[in-house]
Design a protein around this motif. Structure first.
Motif, PDB file in Angstrom:
ATOM      1  N   GLU A  41       4.311 -10.454  34.183  1.00  0.00           N
ATOM      2  CA  GLU A  41       3.740 -10.550  32.855  1.00  0.00           C
ATOM      3  C   GLU A  41       3.094 -11.765  32.441  1.00  0.00           C
ATOM      4  O   GLU A  41       2.113 -11.996  32.110  1.00  0.00           O
ATOM      5  CB  GLU A  41       4.441  -9.583  31.676  1.00  0.00           C
ATOM      6  N   THR A  45      -0.750 -13.386  32.296  1.00  0.00           N
ATOM      7  CA  THR A  45      -1.228 -13.767  30.940  1.00  0.00           C
ATOM      8  C   THR A  45      -1.544 -15.337  31.299  1.00  0.00           C
ATOM      9  O   THR A  45      -2.587 -15.754  30.953  1.00  0.00           O
ATOM     10  CB  THR A  45      -0.144 -14.060  29.727  1.00  0.00           C
ATOM     11  N   THR A  48      -5.139 -15.033  33.251  1.00  0.00           N
ATOM     12  CA  THR A  48      -5.956 -14.818  32.154  1.00  0.00           C
ATOM     13  C   THR A  48      -6.470 -16.015  31.396  1.00  0.00           C
ATOM     14  O   THR A  48      -7.467 -16.318  31.391  1.00  0.00           O
ATOM     15  CB  THR A  48      -5.337 -13.616  31.379  1.00  0.00           C
ATOM     16  N   LYS A  49      -5.500 -16.901  30.780  1.00  0.00           N
ATOM     17  CA  LYS A  49      -5.863 -17.878  30.042  1.00  0.00           C
ATOM     18  C   LYS A  49      -6.684 -19.003  30.932  1.00  0.00           C
ATOM     19  O   LYS A  49      -7.493 -19.741  30.371  1.00  0.00           O
ATOM     20  CB  LYS A  49      -4.752 -18.398  29.370  1.00  0.00           C
TER      21      LYS A  49
END
Length: 52
Positions: A41, A45, A48-49
Motif C-alpha cells: 500500500e 501511494t 501515485t504521488k
C-alpha cells in the motif's frame, strides 16, 4: 551498501548532470530525507504521488 548508509544517516542529496558539451550542460541537485517504504500500500501511494 548505499541503502544501509541512508538508513544510518537519512539526510541525503543527489545530483543529476546532462552534459552535451563542455559549454552546454545542465545540473540539478536535490536534497531531503530518506524514507524506506516496505508495504504494498505504501509503495502504491508513493508511485501515485510520483506520477508513476
Amino acid at each position: 551498501m548505499k541503502i544501509q548508509m541512508m538508513r544510518e544517516n537519512p539526510q541525503v542529496w543527489f545530483e543529476v548532470d546532462d552534459i552535451k558539451t563542455m559549454t552546454n550542460w545542465q545540473s540539478v541537485i536535490a536534497w531531503g530525507r530518506f524514507k524506506e517504504i516496505s508495504g504494498l500500500e505504501e509503495k502504491t501511494t508513493g508511485l501515485t504521488k510520483a506520477g508513476g
